[in-house]
Design a protein around this motif. Sequence first.
Motif, PDB file in Angstrom:
ATOM      1  N   ARG A 107       0.829  -1.210   0.000  1.00 28.45           N
ATOM      2  CA  ARG A 107       0.000   0.000   0.000  1.00 28.45           C
ATOM      3  C   ARG A 107       0.862   1.259   0.000  1.00 28.45           C
ATOM      4  N   PHE A 156       0.724   4.216  -2.683  1.00 31.37           N
ATOM      5  CA  PHE A 156       0.540   5.581  -2.202  1.00 31.37           C
ATOM      6  C   PHE A 156       1.636   6.489  -2.742  1.00 31.37           C
ATOM      7  N   SER A 168      -7.621   3.930  -0.081  1.00 30.09           N
ATOM      8  CA  SER A 168      -6.896   2.881   0.617  1.00 30.09           C
ATOM      9  C   SER A 168      -7.841   1.943   1.347  1.00 30.09           C
ATOM     10  N   GLY A 196      -6.127  -0.726   2.772  1.00 29.62           N
ATOM     11  CA  GLY A 196      -5.081  -1.476   3.452  1.00 29.62           C
ATOM     12  C   GLY A 196      -5.369  -1.713   4.920  1.00 29.62           C
TER      13      GLY A 196
END
Length: 124
Positions: A56, A60, A72, A74
């Motif tokens: 992630r 990002f 996101s 995650g």
Amino acid sequence: MLDLHQIYATQKRGLFFLLAGCALGWGFLTSYQTIFAGIALGAFFGTYNFWILVRRMEKFDKSISEGRKVASLGTMFRFGSGVAAVAVAMLLPQYFHLISTVVGLMFPYVFVVIERIIYLVRNH
């Protein structure tokens, strides 16, 4: 991001040694088999959580460099895998100790703290 990949590589090495120790403990210390199995289960899921975090962070970083926003999920995946590890330990208490599974989930974060302390001592 290269530093994060180095930390993850260190995490994997630490996990392999931890799993080897758990396998030895599970095989030779018969009265503590569930504890060692729980630690191994938790450490496996904890390392999976760290892998999700690394992945992630890469997405990002890429989206920020391209000027896009990133949605996101995650955190939910990491939370879900932690719940899955605890669910496995609760469903199979004859094989996995619940408290040691939770402790095993925290091992990757302990490895990160220890690695950062070693890094600071070496470089300062």
